[in-house]
Design a protein around this motif. Structure first.
Motif, PDB file in Angstrom:
ATOM      1  N   VAL A   1     -13.160 -38.623 -45.526  1.00 38.04           N
ATOM      2  CA  VAL A   1     -13.101 -39.385 -44.288  1.00 38.04           C
ATOM      3  C   VAL A   1     -14.183 -38.857 -43.360  1.00 38.04           C
ATOM      4  O   VAL A   1     -14.598 -37.694 -43.478  1.00 38.04           O
ATOM      5  CB  VAL A   1     -11.689 -39.254 -43.652  1.00 38.04           C
ATOM      6  CG1 VAL A   1     -11.331 -37.803 -43.426  1.00 38.04           C
ATOM      7  CG2 VAL A   1     -11.580 -40.027 -42.355  1.00 38.04           C
TER       8      VAL A   1
ATOM      9  N   GLN B   1     -16.082 -38.023 -33.524  1.00 40.97           N
ATOM     10  CA  GLN B   1     -16.643 -38.032 -34.873  1.00 40.97           C
ATOM     11  C   GLN B   1     -18.166 -38.012 -34.779  1.00 40.97           C
ATOM     12  O   GLN B   1     -18.733 -38.470 -33.773  1.00 40.97           O
ATOM     13  CB  GLN B   1     -16.227 -39.301 -35.627  1.00 40.97           C
ATOM     14  CG  GLN B   1     -14.740 -39.481 -35.840  1.00 40.97           C
ATOM     15  CD  GLN B   1     -14.424 -40.822 -36.483  1.00 40.97           C
ATOM     16  OE1 GLN B   1     -15.008 -41.846 -36.130  1.00 40.97           O
ATOM     17  NE2 GLN B   1     -13.501 -40.810 -37.431  1.00 40.97           N
TER      18      GLN B   1
ATOM     19  N   LEU C   1      -6.640 -40.098 -38.953  1.00 41.34           N
ATOM     20  CA  LEU C   1      -7.987 -39.592 -39.188  1.00 41.34           C
ATOM     21  C   LEU C   1      -8.032 -38.072 -39.088  1.00 41.34           C
ATOM     22  O   LEU C   1      -8.738 -37.404 -39.850  1.00 41.34           O
ATOM     23  CB  LEU C   1      -8.957 -40.221 -38.191  1.00 41.34           C
ATOM     24  CG  LEU C   1      -9.183 -41.734 -38.341  1.00 41.34           C
ATOM     25  CD1 LEU C   1     -10.008 -42.273 -37.178  1.00 41.34           C
ATOM     26  CD2 LEU C   1      -9.853 -42.045 -39.675  1.00 41.34           C
TER      27      LEU C   1
ATOM     28  N   PRO D   1     -15.522 -36.870 -40.639  1.00 40.62           N
ATOM     29  CA  PRO D   1     -14.863 -35.732 -39.986  1.00 40.62           C
ATOM     30  C   PRO D   1     -14.443 -36.077 -38.565  1.00 40.62           C
ATOM     31  O   PRO D   1     -15.219 -36.681 -37.807  1.00 40.62           O
ATOM     32  CB  PRO D   1     -15.942 -34.642 -40.010  1.00 40.62           C
ATOM     33  CG  PRO D   1     -16.840 -35.031 -41.144  1.00 40.62           C
ATOM     34  CD  PRO D   1     -16.844 -36.523 -41.180  1.00 40.62           C
ATOM     35  N   THR D   2     -13.208 -35.706 -38.207  1.00 39.63           N
ATOM     36  CA  THR D   2     -12.629 -36.107 -36.930  1.00 39.63           C
ATOM     37  C   THR D   2     -11.920 -34.936 -36.274  1.00 39.63           C
ATOM     38  O   THR D   2     -11.185 -34.204 -36.942  1.00 39.63           O
ATOM     39  CB  THR D   2     -11.618 -37.250 -37.147  1.00 39.63           C
ATOM     40  OG1 THR D   2     -12.225 -38.308 -37.900  1.00 39.63           O
ATOM     41  CG2 THR D   2     -11.129 -37.802 -35.822  1.00 39.63           C
TER      42      THR D   2
ATOM     43  N   THR E   1      -8.564 -35.668 -42.365  1.00 36.33           N
ATOM     44  CA  THR E   1      -9.633 -34.668 -42.272  1.00 36.33           C
ATOM     45  C   THR E   1      -9.098 -33.292 -42.645  1.00 36.33           C
ATOM     46  O   THR E   1      -9.702 -32.563 -43.446  1.00 36.33           O
ATOM     47  CB  THR E   1     -10.226 -34.640 -40.853  1.00 36.33           C
ATOM     48  OG1 THR E   1     -10.859 -35.889 -40.562  1.00 36.33           O
ATOM     49  CG2 THR E   1     -11.252 -33.525 -40.721  1.00 36.33           C
TER      50      THR E   1
ATOM     51  N   ARG F   1     -16.270 -27.802 -36.317  1.00 37.19           N
ATOM     52  CA  ARG F   1     -15.961 -28.364 -37.633  1.00 37.19           C
ATOM     53  C   ARG F   1     -16.769 -29.626 -37.940  1.00 37.19           C
ATOM     54  O   ARG F   1     -16.752 -30.108 -39.076  1.00 37.19           O
ATOM     55  CB  ARG F   1     -14.468 -28.687 -37.721  1.00 37.19           C
ATOM     56  CG  ARG F   1     -13.565 -27.463 -37.559  1.00 37.19           C
ATOM     57  CD  ARG F   1     -12.106 -27.851 -37.657  1.00 37.19           C
ATOM     58  NE  ARG F   1     -11.230 -26.687 -37.529  1.00 37.19           N
ATOM     59  CZ  ARG F   1      -9.904 -26.738 -37.549  1.00 37.19           C
ATOM     60  NH1 ARG F   1      -9.300 -27.920 -37.690  1.00 37.19           N
ATOM     61  NH2 ARG F   1      -9.185 -25.631 -37.423  1.00 37.19           N
ATOM     62  N   LEU F   2     -17.437 -30.152 -36.932  1.00 34.53           N
ATOM     63  CA  LEU F   2     -18.237 -31.358 -37.119  1.00 34.53           C
ATOM     64  C   LEU F   2     -19.688 -30.994 -37.418  1.00 34.53           C
ATOM     65  O   LEU F   2     -20.186 -29.972 -36.953  1.00 34.53           O
ATOM     66  CB  LEU F   2     -18.188 -32.234 -35.864  1.00 34.53           C
ATOM     67  CG  LEU F   2     -16.809 -32.711 -35.407  1.00 34.53           C
ATOM     68  CD1 LEU F   2     -16.956 -33.601 -34.180  1.00 34.53           C
ATOM     69  CD2 LEU F   2     -16.077 -33.445 -36.519  1.00 34.53           C
TER      70      LEU F   2
END
Length: 285
Positions: free
Chosen positions: A113, A164, A103, A115-116, A107, A125-126
């Motif tokens: 996907v 996530q 994951l 975001p992880t 990403t 980044r999330l």
């Protein structure tokens, strides 16, 4: 007289209490069909390492979350690789077979996907949402999963855990493949009932989405399930790439579709058995 048919050891935990799924029923059905073409013996996953010698292939099916018997599974895997045992699915998978690292990798590579991240320094980044999903890298079957507020992330330990955003998706959909060939799709119309599945008519774009992950993976022979969610904007996002022992929900399929799937699995298994044995193969990461 000795049988000319290939010998298959079928690994299943027939009594595992899977929520919303009937492992035993599915594996009783599938072994009954495989016996039409192969000599089949069924064993519990804890017995696989001791029994696999002398079989042409070991088929790992509904064996339950391996974290319940991680040491024994790791020993089985090491021995199978060292002895060149043909395992179905092949042990080279990069999806759930190897944990949830994929994951993060997907990403970073820009795949569609959820975001992880796995570090506090990457939280930026999330997307900014009210709730986040925290899951162990070696988790399965929602074991160890928890929901955390954004403020709660500051106190979170990131040792072997992923974060996530929690997505209010429309529904979940699963795409089922044998080797790298699409077979069928099922979906859960109600997000709160993951295993109340119905047939799903996959569009060409849907298939292209799922095919990307199967092509990315390193399994030539085996069954894979690509789990996705339909995001609020209509796009699909990967939830999981199940390449170890994905439940197949065969009872949901029409008889003709079920027969076609079984026939394709038989062909795939024959292909694996026909491969030259490679001893001492390097274990996939």
């Amino acid at each position: 007289m000795p049988s000319a048919r290939s010998r298959v050891l079928y690994v299943s935990d027939l009594a595992y209490p899977a929520k919303g799924r009937r492992y035993g029923d599915e594996d009783v059905f599938l072994t009954s069909r495989l016996r039409e073409d192969f000599d089949v013996a069924v064993c519990h996953p804890l017995d696989a390492a001791a029994l696999m010698t002398g079989f042409d292939a070991v088929v790992v099916r509904n064996s339950g979350p391996v974290l319940h018997y991680q040491a024994q599974y790791d020993a089985f895997r090491r021995r199978a690789l060292a002895d060149g045992v043909r395992v179905y699915n092949q042990l080279s998978g990069k999806g759930d077979m190897a944990g949830k690292q994929y994951l993060l990798d997907l990403t970073a590579a820009g795949f569609p996907v959820i975001p992880t991240v796995d570090r506090a320094g990457d939280l930026h980044r999330l997307p900014d949402v009210d709730t986040y999903v925290v899951k162990p890298k070696l988790g399965a079957d929602s074991i160890g999963l928890e929901f955390v507020s954004r403020d709660g992330l500051a106190e979170l330990s990131y040792d072997d855990r992923l974060v996530q955003p929690r997505i209010d998706f429309r529904y979940e959909v699963s795409f089922y493949f044998v080797d790298r060939t699409f077979q069928y799709a099922l979906y859960a119309p109600r997000p709160d009932r993951r295993w109340d599945l119905e047939p799903y008519e996959a569009t060409g774009r849907d298939r292209e989405f799922a095919q990307r992950f199967v092509d990315w993976n390193d399994i030539a022979y085996g069954i894979q399930r690509v789990d996705a969610c339909r995001a609020p904007d209509g796009e699909l996002l990967l939830v999981e790439l199940e390449d170890l022992n994905p439940y197949l929900s065969l009872d949901v399929l029409a008889p003709a579709a079920r027969d076609a799937f079984v026939a394709r699995v038989k062909t795939s298994l024959r292909g694996l058995i026909g491969q030259e044995t490679v001893r001492g193969a390097a274990e996939a990461v």
